[in-house]
Design an enzyme around this catalytic site. Sequence first.
Site, PDB file in Angstrom:
ATOM      1  N   SER A 108     -29.618  12.400  27.930  1.00 54.76           N
ATOM      2  CA  SER A 108     -28.679  11.816  28.892  1.00 54.76           C
ATOM      3  C   SER A 108     -27.620  12.869  29.213  1.00 54.76           C
ATOM      4  O   SER A 108     -26.977  13.409  28.314  1.00 54.76           O
ATOM      5  CB  SER A 108     -28.041  10.584  28.253  1.00 54.76           C
ATOM      6  OG  SER A 108     -27.250   9.906  29.169  1.00 54.76           O
ATOM      7  N   CYS A 166     -16.121  -6.894  16.499  1.00 59.76           N
ATOM      8  CA  CYS A 166     -15.444  -8.131  16.125  1.00 59.76           C
ATOM      9  C   CYS A 166     -16.153  -9.310  16.784  1.00 59.76           C
ATOM     10  O   CYS A 166     -16.313  -9.337  17.992  1.00 59.76           O
ATOM     11  CB  CYS A 166     -13.995  -8.059  16.590  1.00 59.76           C
ATOM     12  SG  CYS A 166     -13.026  -9.392  15.942  1.00 59.76           S
ATOM     13  N   GLY A 200     -29.991   7.686  29.325  1.00 59.59           N
ATOM     14  CA  GLY A 200     -30.739   7.750  28.064  1.00 59.59           C
ATOM     15  C   GLY A 200     -31.465   6.447  27.777  1.00 59.59           C
ATOM     16  O   GLY A 200     -32.605   6.446  27.303  1.00 59.59           O
ATOM     17  N   SER A 201     -30.826   5.338  28.089  1.00 61.97           N
ATOM     18  CA  SER A 201     -31.454   4.027  27.818  1.00 61.97           C
ATOM     19  C   SER A 201     -32.750   3.889  28.623  1.00 61.97           C
ATOM     20  O   SER A 201     -33.753   3.388  28.108  1.00 61.97           O
ATOM     21  CB  SER A 201     -30.512   2.887  28.212  1.00 61.97           C
ATOM     22  OG  SER A 201     -29.311   2.991  27.509  1.00 61.97           O
ATOM     23  N   GLN A 206     -28.151  12.242  21.475  1.00 56.61           N
ATOM     24  CA  GLN A 206     -27.019  12.865  20.778  1.00 56.61           C
ATOM     25  C   GLN A 206     -27.290  14.323  20.408  1.00 56.61           C
ATOM     26  O   GLN A 206     -26.362  15.065  20.100  1.00 56.61           O
ATOM     27  CB  GLN A 206     -26.704  12.091  19.493  1.00 56.61           C
ATOM     28  CG  GLN A 206     -26.150  10.707  19.735  1.00 56.61           C
ATOM     29  CD  GLN A 206     -24.712  10.722  20.228  1.00 56.61           C
ATOM     30  OE1 GLN A 206     -23.949  11.648  19.955  1.00 56.61           O
ATOM     31  NE2 GLN A 206     -24.330   9.696  20.961  1.00 56.61           N
ATOM     32  N   HIS A 245     -24.557  13.086  30.437  1.00 60.98           N
ATOM     33  CA  HIS A 245     -23.119  13.069  30.137  1.00 60.98           C
ATOM     34  C   HIS A 245     -22.816  13.433  28.684  1.00 60.98           C
ATOM     35  O   HIS A 245     -21.679  13.719  28.351  1.00 60.98           O
ATOM     36  CB  HIS A 245     -22.475  11.739  30.545  1.00 60.98           C
ATOM     37  CG  HIS A 245     -22.869  10.568  29.702  1.00 60.98           C
ATOM     38  ND1 HIS A 245     -24.015   9.852  29.912  1.00 60.98           N
ATOM     39  CD2 HIS A 245     -22.260   9.987  28.657  1.00 60.98           C
ATOM     40  CE1 HIS A 245     -24.086   8.872  29.028  1.00 60.98           C
ATOM     41  NE2 HIS A 245     -23.028   8.931  28.252  1.00 60.98           N
TER      42      HIS A 245
HETATM   43  N1  PLP Z   1     -29.498   6.821  22.415  1.00 60.31           N
HETATM   44  C1  PLP Z   1     -28.440   7.279  21.735  1.00 60.31           C
HETATM   45  C2  PLP Z   1     -28.654   7.888  20.391  1.00 60.31           C
HETATM   46  C3  PLP Z   1     -27.147   7.214  22.276  1.00 60.31           C
HETATM   47  O1  PLP Z   1     -26.108   7.660  21.579  1.00 60.31           O
HETATM   48  C4  PLP Z   1     -27.010   6.636  23.563  1.00 60.31           C
HETATM   49  C5  PLP Z   1     -25.671   6.518  24.170  1.00 60.31           C
HETATM   50  O2  PLP Z   1     -24.655   6.758  23.601  1.00 60.31           O
HETATM   51  C6  PLP Z   1     -28.154   6.177  24.232  1.00 60.31           C
HETATM   52  C7  PLP Z   1     -29.378   6.287  23.633  1.00 60.31           C
HETATM   53  C8  PLP Z   1     -28.049   5.582  25.598  1.00 60.31           C
HETATM   54  O3  PLP Z   1     -27.729   6.550  26.544  1.00 60.31           O
HETATM   55  P1  PLP Z   1     -27.131   6.129  27.968  1.00 60.31           P
HETATM   56  O4  PLP Z   1     -25.753   5.619  27.723  1.00 60.31           O
HETATM   57  O5  PLP Z   1     -27.181   7.352  28.795  1.00 60.31           O
HETATM   58  O6  PLP Z   1     -28.008   5.037  28.489  1.00 60.31           O
END
Ligand code: PLP
Length: 350
Positions: free
Chosen positions: A168, A294, A40-41, A148, A170
């Site tokens: 993404s 933290c 996703g990133s 999400q 997973h």
């Molecule tokens: N965007 C959102 C809203 C997410 O919740 C996440 C990961 O939890 C990402 C992007 C990034 O996805 P990835 O971990 O597959 O890079």
Amino acid sequence: MPPLYIINGREAKRALEHARKQVATAINGEQKEIYFTACGSESDNLALKGVSYANRQKGNHIITTKIEHPAILQACQTLEQQGYEITYLNVDENGIISLQELENAIKPTTILISVMFANNEIGSIQPIEEIGKIARKHTILFHTDSVQAVGNIKIDVEKCNIDLLSMSAHKFYGPKGVGALYVREGVLFERIQDGGHQEKNKRAGTENVAGIVGIGKAIELATQNLEQYCKRLGELKQQYINGIKERIPEAKLNGHPEKRLVGNINFSFPNIDGQELLLALDRKGICVSTGSACSSGLLNPSHVLLAIGLPREYAQGALRVSLGEENTKEDVQYLIDNVVEIVEQMKSMQ
Ligand code: PLP
């Protein structure tokens, strides 16, 4: 020992294209509009930077929100350093943007609106269809981080005028290490990684064939089972919300009361240390997350909790629960009983 099964180039290509079709079908896009990535990133980075670089002649202004995932927020910071101008929209106490504020933020130089479909911390779902209408009215490209949302909400890129969409695998029970970006045909975007000519020259690098086959199958199954999945998880979510509200009346549900992801529940327990609560639950075999990190011995509320204006004593005691396919009513009851017991113990020690 020889390999048990040899897949030749043509078969691999066929498998990739089948998965592309499966992903496209799930969001009402077209096969040629899907680009596979590693996560996703990467999809978020490719969308933001790819569109910004390709449309630099048209303008340099991007609109996003204060509650995006770091993949978006950090890509925006990079773009700011490269001369782009970013507007970060506020959200209300439920984590929802104002459509009026969005419209007011549009300038002649605006090239892209990027608003997440649903928030990963508090679950709030944005008015995506309305945002798409505004973007289309002003002929501005619209990207949504749907990491999400896919697998939890029915998505239709046509109905919502979405031009780019990140996902993404997973997050909808597919394999880790594979994602996808939907890009509407005709949208100008540049590749951001140098190398080979894979993915129509938009994403260099050998394709993760096994992962891509996995994302295709996972999204097909998630779409087929969506109604049933949401019904089941919705009941579990309600069970947890009712249980907590009844037994810890001062607990506050973060995020929108109704417009929220079906598996996400984020409660704040005032004057409770969320990290301590998390560790105590972990010892009981329960995996959850807090809304604070933290640093230097102090709990710092996340940017999302700050954006919804949560007072510090509530933000530090935020606990995010993500329910999934394998959870049962018994799991939820075990969770409620343990949260209640630990919160009561912590209160009595104060
Ligand atoms: N965007 C959102 C809203 C997410 O919740 C996440 C990961 O939890 C990402 C992007 C990034 O996805 P990835 O971990 O597959 O890079």
